[in-house]
Scaffold this motif. Structure first.
Motif, PDB file in Angstrom:
ATOM      1  N   TYR A 140       0.792  -1.250   0.039  1.00 34.02           N
ATOM      2  CA  TYR A 140       0.039   0.004   0.010  1.00 34.02           C
ATOM      3  C   TYR A 140       0.865   1.350  -0.128  1.00 34.02           C
ATOM      4  CZ  TYR A 140      -3.428  -3.403   1.543  1.00 34.02           C
ATOM      5  OH  TYR A 140      -4.168  -4.601   1.697  1.00 34.02           O
ATOM      6  N   VAL A 141       0.458   2.204  -0.831  1.00 33.97           N
ATOM      7  CA  VAL A 141       1.147   3.573  -0.800  1.00 33.97           C
ATOM      8  C   VAL A 141       0.116   4.519  -0.263  1.00 33.97           C
ATOM      9  CG1 VAL A 141       2.608   5.035  -2.250  1.00 33.97           C
ATOM     10  CG2 VAL A 141       2.611   2.760  -2.701  1.00 33.97           C
ATOM     11  N   VAL A 142       0.480   5.156   0.649  1.00 33.95           N
ATOM     12  CA  VAL A 142      -0.423   6.153   1.309  1.00 33.95           C
ATOM     13  C   VAL A 142       0.317   7.783   1.507  1.00 33.95           C
ATOM     14  CG1 VAL A 142      -1.923   6.839   2.955  1.00 33.95           C
ATOM     15  CG2 VAL A 142      -1.813   4.539   2.576  1.00 33.95           C
ATOM     16  N   LYS A 143      -0.124   8.740   0.793  1.00 41.17           N
ATOM     17  CA  LYS A 143       0.702   9.810   0.822  1.00 41.17           C
ATOM     18  C   LYS A 143      -0.156  11.248   1.238  1.00 41.17           C
ATOM     19  CE  LYS A 143       3.247   8.871  -3.132  1.00 41.17           C
ATOM     20  NZ  LYS A 143       3.998   9.283  -4.574  1.00 41.17           N
ATOM     21  N   ASN A 144       0.202  11.784   2.339  1.00 41.87           N
ATOM     22  CA  ASN A 144      -0.272  12.951   2.707  1.00 41.87           C
ATOM     23  C   ASN A 144      -0.445  14.043   1.649  1.00 41.87           C
ATOM     24  OD1 ASN A 144      -1.246  15.312   4.284  1.00 41.87           O
ATOM     25  ND2 ASN A 144       0.300  14.930   5.831  1.00 41.87           N
ATOM     26  N   ASP A 145      -1.445  14.623   1.477  1.00 43.33           N
ATOM     27  CA  ASP A 145      -1.505  15.480   0.205  1.00 43.33           C
ATOM     28  C   ASP A 145      -0.736  16.591   0.200  1.00 43.33           C
ATOM     29  OD1 ASP A 145      -3.183  16.165  -2.322  1.00 43.33           O
ATOM     30  OD2 ASP A 145      -3.548  17.912  -1.103  1.00 43.33           O
ATOM     31  N   SER A 146      -0.312  17.099   1.443  1.00 37.72           N
ATOM     32  CA  SER A 146       0.328  18.465   1.383  1.00 37.72           C
ATOM     33  C   SER A 146       1.652  18.201   1.831  1.00 37.72           C
ATOM     34  CB  SER A 146      -0.458  19.253   2.679  1.00 37.72           C
ATOM     35  OG  SER A 146      -0.618  18.806   3.576  1.00 37.72           O
ATOM     36  N   LEU A 147       2.583  19.354   1.936  1.00 33.57           N
ATOM     37  CA  LEU A 147       3.821  19.228   2.225  1.00 33.57           C
ATOM     38  C   LEU A 147       4.130  18.427   3.774  1.00 33.57           C
ATOM     39  CD1 LEU A 147       5.143  22.645   1.320  1.00 33.57           C
ATOM     40  CD2 LEU A 147       5.363  20.559   0.084  1.00 33.57           C
ATOM     41  N   ALA A 148       5.077  17.608   3.543  1.00 30.86           N
ATOM     42  CA  ALA A 148       5.332  16.817   4.891  1.00 30.86           C
ATOM     43  C   ALA A 148       6.642  16.536   5.011  1.00 30.86           C
ATOM     44  CB  ALA A 148       4.701  15.613   4.929  1.00 30.86           C
ATOM     45  N   ALA A 149       7.671  17.335   4.508  1.00 32.26           N
ATOM     46  CA  ALA A 149       9.330  17.242   4.527  1.00 32.26           C
ATOM     47  C   ALA A 149       9.776  16.044   4.188  1.00 32.26           C
ATOM     48  CB  ALA A 149       9.688  17.817   5.829  1.00 32.26           C
ATOM     49  N   GLY A 150       9.339  15.312   3.279  1.00 30.04           N
ATOM     50  CA  GLY A 150       9.669  14.025   2.972  1.00 30.04           C
ATOM     51  C   GLY A 150       9.317  12.983   3.874  1.00 30.04           C
ATOM     52  N   LYS A 151       8.301  13.195   4.777  1.00 32.52           N
ATOM     53  CA  LYS A 151       7.920  12.077   5.686  1.00 32.52           C
ATOM     54  C   LYS A 151       6.403  11.987   5.420  1.00 32.52           C
ATOM     55  CE  LYS A 151      11.589  14.115   8.117  1.00 32.52           C
ATOM     56  NZ  LYS A 151      11.483  15.225   8.806  1.00 32.52           N
ATOM     57  N   GLY A 152       5.811  12.215   4.625  1.00 31.44           N
ATOM     58  CA  GLY A 152       4.496  12.200   4.388  1.00 31.44           C
ATOM     59  C   GLY A 152       3.742  10.929   3.696  1.00 31.44           C
ATOM     60  N   VAL A 153       4.887   9.993   3.278  1.00 34.05           N
ATOM     61  CA  VAL A 153       4.418   8.807   2.502  1.00 34.05           C
ATOM     62  C   VAL A 153       4.807   7.740   3.223  1.00 34.05           C
ATOM     63  CG1 VAL A 153       5.174   7.584   0.481  1.00 34.05           C
ATOM     64  CG2 VAL A 153       5.113  10.100   0.461  1.00 34.05           C
ATOM     65  N   VAL A 154       3.729   6.818   3.073  1.00 34.39           N
ATOM     66  CA  VAL A 154       4.165   5.437   3.849  1.00 34.39           C
ATOM     67  C   VAL A 154       4.089   4.339   2.864  1.00 34.39           C
ATOM     68  CG1 VAL A 154       2.792   3.784   5.466  1.00 34.39           C
ATOM     69  CG2 VAL A 154       3.473   5.920   6.399  1.00 34.39           C
ATOM     70  N   VAL A 155       4.999   3.314   2.742  1.00 31.37           N
ATOM     71  CA  VAL A 155       4.758   2.228   1.975  1.00 31.37           C
ATOM     72  C   VAL A 155       4.757   1.120   2.777  1.00 31.37           C
ATOM     73  CG1 VAL A 155       5.816   0.992  -0.091  1.00 31.37           C
ATOM     74  CG2 VAL A 155       6.017   3.437  -0.057  1.00 31.37           C
ATOM     75  N   THR A 156       3.605   0.331   2.585  1.00 27.25           N
ATOM     76  CA  THR A 156       3.778  -1.034   3.678  1.00 27.25           C
ATOM     77  C   THR A 156       2.759  -2.004   3.093  1.00 27.25           C
ATOM     78  OG1 THR A 156       2.885  -1.569   5.874  1.00 27.25           O
ATOM     79  CG2 THR A 156       1.698   0.227   4.727  1.00 27.25           C
ATOM     80  N   ASP A 157       2.956  -3.255   3.831  1.00 34.47           N
ATOM     81  CA  ASP A 157       2.427  -4.366   3.293  1.00 34.47           C
ATOM     82  C   ASP A 157       1.324  -4.524   4.412  1.00 34.47           C
ATOM     83  OD1 ASP A 157       3.383  -5.395   1.072  1.00 34.47           O
ATOM     84  OD2 ASP A 157       5.270  -6.313   2.079  1.00 34.47           O
ATOM     85  N   ASP A 158       1.441  -3.680   5.343  1.00 27.84           N
ATOM     86  CA  ASP A 158       0.250  -3.799   6.608  1.00 27.84           C
ATOM     87  C   ASP A 158      -0.936  -2.804   6.252  1.00 27.84           C
ATOM     88  OD1 ASP A 158      -0.783  -4.899   8.868  1.00 27.84           O
ATOM     89  OD2 ASP A 158       0.141  -3.096  10.004  1.00 27.84           O
ATOM     90  N   ARG A 159      -2.179  -3.445   6.035  1.00 30.29           N
ATOM     91  CA  ARG A 159      -3.331  -2.673   5.885  1.00 30.29           C
ATOM     92  C   ARG A 159      -3.547  -1.577   6.863  1.00 30.29           C
ATOM     93  NH1 ARG A 159      -8.643  -2.037   5.249  1.00 30.29           N
ATOM     94  NH2 ARG A 159      -9.361  -1.756   3.129  1.00 30.29           N
ATOM     95  N   ASP A 160      -3.432  -2.225   8.172  1.00 27.23           N
ATOM     96  CA  ASP A 160      -3.642  -1.444   9.386  1.00 27.23           C
ATOM     97  C   ASP A 160      -2.717  -0.115   9.421  1.00 27.23           C
ATOM     98  OD1 ASP A 160      -5.641  -3.242  10.064  1.00 27.23           O
ATOM     99  OD2 ASP A 160      -4.477  -4.126  11.671  1.00 27.23           O
ATOM    100  N   THR A 161      -1.392  -0.355   9.139  1.00 27.94           N
ATOM    101  CA  THR A 161      -0.504   0.666   9.042  1.00 27.94           C
ATOM    102  C   THR A 161      -0.962   1.932   8.091  1.00 27.94           C
ATOM    103  OG1 THR A 161       1.120  -0.900   9.745  1.00 27.94           O
ATOM    104  CG2 THR A 161       1.973   1.309   8.930  1.00 27.94           C
ATOM    105  N   ALA A 162      -1.470   1.293   6.843  1.00 26.23           N
ATOM    106  CA  ALA A 162      -1.772   2.074   5.911  1.00 26.23           C
ATOM    107  C   ALA A 162      -2.993   2.890   6.344  1.00 26.23           C
ATOM    108  CB  ALA A 162      -2.089   1.373   4.406  1.00 26.23           C
TER     109      ALA A 162
END
Ligand code: AMP
Ligand code: GLY
Length: 412
Positions: A140-162
Motif C-alpha cells: 500500500y502507498v499512502v501519501k499525505n496530500d500536502s507538504l510533509a518534509a519528505g515524511k508524508g509517505v508510507v509504503v507498507t504491506d500492512d493494511r492497518d499501518t496504511a
C-alpha cells in the motif's frame, strides 16, 4: 552579481557555496542561513516563510538575484514577493509551486498532460481510503496530500499501518505501488525552455540497505552511469515539456527547478513525485560537478532567457554526500547535541546552530552533509566517508552504503 540564498539546510549551503565560488558572483548572503553559510557572507535572520521579510532582506542586500531553496518558502509566496520588489528570483511562484504543495494538484496536472505515473485516488474519508487500498492492493502507498518534509509517505504491506497513516492526514492520495529503482532528474526551466541536469541518486530510507523509515534523504551520489542514455530525453518529451505546457495553460507557468522523481519500472519510467526545488541532498552532489556558472543558469531561468544559454558544462567527475543526522532521526531527532570535527571544506551544514559560547550543536534532524568529489565514484565515496569519520556526534544516524547499490537505488 549579488545573490541571496533563501533557506538554512544542506541544499542551501551547497547553493551558497557554489554561488560563492562562481566568478560572476560578487557577494552571497543567506536568509536565514546556518553557521556554515555564515562563513560565506552575511546572514539575514528572517523567517523564510515570511515572504515580505525575505523580499525586504533582498532589497537591503541589494540582491540582483534571489535563489529559493525550501519548498515551504515557495508555497508561502516568496518568489511572488521578491519579484514584486523588482528582483529576479529563481524558484516558482506560489501558484506554480502547487506542483509540489499538493499531490492531488500534481496528479491532476499529470493526468491532463498524459504523464506516465502511478494510478491513484485522492481521498478525504476513511471509506474512500478503504476502497482505494482494496482497489490497488498491497504493497500500500499512502501519501499525505500536502507538504510533509519528505515524511508524508508510507509504503507498507500492512493494511492497518496504511489505514492509520491515512487517518492522520486531512486528505490523502492512495496509489498503485511502483516497482523498480528510483532516480532524481532535475530540470532548470524558465517556463518554456528546459535544461536537464545530470541524474542524481538519493538514499531515502533511514538505514543501511534501504531499511527503516523514509527520510528527507540520507545521502546522494552523481554521476549515474547505469541508467540508459535514452531515459532523460524520453522523460523530457513525455513528462517535462507536457507538464510545462499544462502549467502555462493553467495560468501558472513553472519557472525554476523542476524535480522529477522517477521510478524505472519494467514498463518504463514513471513519475513518483514532482518537487518545485532542488533535492536535498542531491543538490550537494550536483552543484560541485557543474562547470557552467550557476548564477548565470539561475538568472536566465528567472528572467525567461534560458534559450540563449549554451549547453551545460560538467566536470568529468563524481560526487558523494553522506548525511549525518542527529540521534533519533527520523522519528524523534534530538537537538542541542555537540558536533565536533566538521571543520574545513566538504562539510555542508544542515540542522546546526552555534550556542552563545560558540559551540556547534544539532538543531534537530539532518545535521551535516559530508561531501566530496573524485575522478571515480569509488574515490568520491572514500573521500566522503573519510570526512564523515572525522565527525563526532553522540548517537549520530548515518548510512554506510551511500554510493553503493541497493534495491531502491539500483545497480552501479
Ligand atoms: P514522495 O514523497 O511521493 O516522493 O514519496 C516518497 C517515497 O515513497 C518515494 O521516494 C518512494 O520511495 C516511495 N513511494 C512513493 N510513491 C510510491 C509508489 N507509487 N510506489 C512505490 N514507492 C513509492
Ligand atoms: N531528497 C529528496 C527531496 O529533496 O525531496
Amino acid at each position: 552579481m549579488r545573490v541571496l540564498v533563501v533557506g538554512s539546510g544542506g541544499r542551501e549551503h551547497a547553493l551558497a557555496a557554489a554561488l560563492a565560488a562562481d566568478p560572476g558572483v560578487t557577494a552571497v548572503a543567506s536568509a536565514p542561513g546556518n553557521p556554515g553559510m555564515g562563513s560565506l557572507g552575511p546572514l539575514f535572520p528572517v523567517n523564510p516563510l515570511d515572504a515580505e521579510a525575505v523580499a525586504g532582506a533582498a532589497v537591503e542586500f541589494r540582491a540582483d538575484l534571489v535563489v529559493v531553496g525550501p519548498e515551504a518558502a515557495l508555497v508561502a509566496g516568496v518568489t511572488d514577493a521578491v519579484q514584486s520588489a523588482g528582483i529576479a528570483c529563481f524558484g516558482p511562484t506560489r501558484s506554480a509551486a502547487e506542483l509540489e504543495g499538493s499531490k492531488t494538484f500534481a496528479k491532476s496536472v499529470m493526468a491532463a498532460a498524459g504523464v506516465p505515473t502511478a494510478r491513484s485516488r485522492s481521498c478525504t474519508t476513511a471509506a474512500e481510503v478503504a476502497a482505494a487500498l482494496d482497489e490497488f492492493g498491497p504493497p500500500y502507498v499512502v501519501k499525505n496530500d500536502s507538504l510533509a518534509a519528505g515524511k508524508g509517505v508510507v509504503v507498507t504491506d500492512d493494511r492497518d499501518t496504511a489505514v492509520a497513516h491515512a487517518a492522520g492526514c486531512d486528505r490523502v492520495v492512495v496509489e498503485e505501488f511502483l516497482n523498480g529503482p528510483e532516480i532524481s532528474l532535475f530540470v532548470v526551466t524558465d517556463g518554456t525552455t528546459a535544461v536537464p541536469l545530470k541524474l542524481a541518486q538519493d538514499y531515502k530510507r533511514a538505514g543501511t540497505g534501504d531499511t527503516g523509515l523514509n527520510t528527507g534523504g540520507m545521502g546522494a551520489y552523481a554521476t549515474i552511469t547505469w541508467v540508459p542514455d535514452d531515459v532523460v530525453p524520453q522523460v523530457m518529451q513525455t513528462v517535462v515539456y507536457p507538464v510545462l505546457k499544462e502549467m502555462t495553460d493553467r495560468q501558472a507557468p513553472f519557472a525554476g527547478l523542476l524535480y522529477v522523481g522517477l521510478c524505472l519500472t519494467a514498463q518504463g519510467p514513471r513519475v513518483i513525485e514532482f518537487n518545485a526545488r532542488f533535492g536535498d541532498p542531491e543538490a550537494q552532489v550536483l552543484l560541485p560537478l557543474l562547470k557552467t556558472s550557476p548564477a548565470e543558469l539561475f538568472r536566465r531561468a528567472a528572467t525567461g532567457t534560458l534559450a540563449e544559454l549554451g549547453p551545460l558544462q560538467w566536470h568529468d567527475q563524481s560526487a558523494v554526500t553522506v548525511v549525518i543526522a542527529s540521534k533519533g532521526y527520523p522519528e524523534s531527532p534530538s537537538a542541542g547535541d555537540l558536533i565536533t570535527g566538521a571543520d574545513g571544506s566538504g562539510y555542508l551544514h544542515a540542522g546546526t546552530r552555534l550556542t552563545g559560547d560558540g559551540r556547534l550543536v544539532t538543531s534537530g534532524g539532518r545535521a551535516i552533509c559530508c561531501t566530496a568529489t573524485g575522478d571515480t565514484l569509488d574515490e568520491a565515496r572514500a573521500a566522503a566517508y573519510e570526512l564523515a569519520g572525522r565527525v563526532t556526534l553522540d548517537g549520530a544516524v548515518w548510512r554506510a552504503d551511500i554510493g553503493l547499490p541497493s534495491p531502491l537505488t539500483g545497480p552501479r
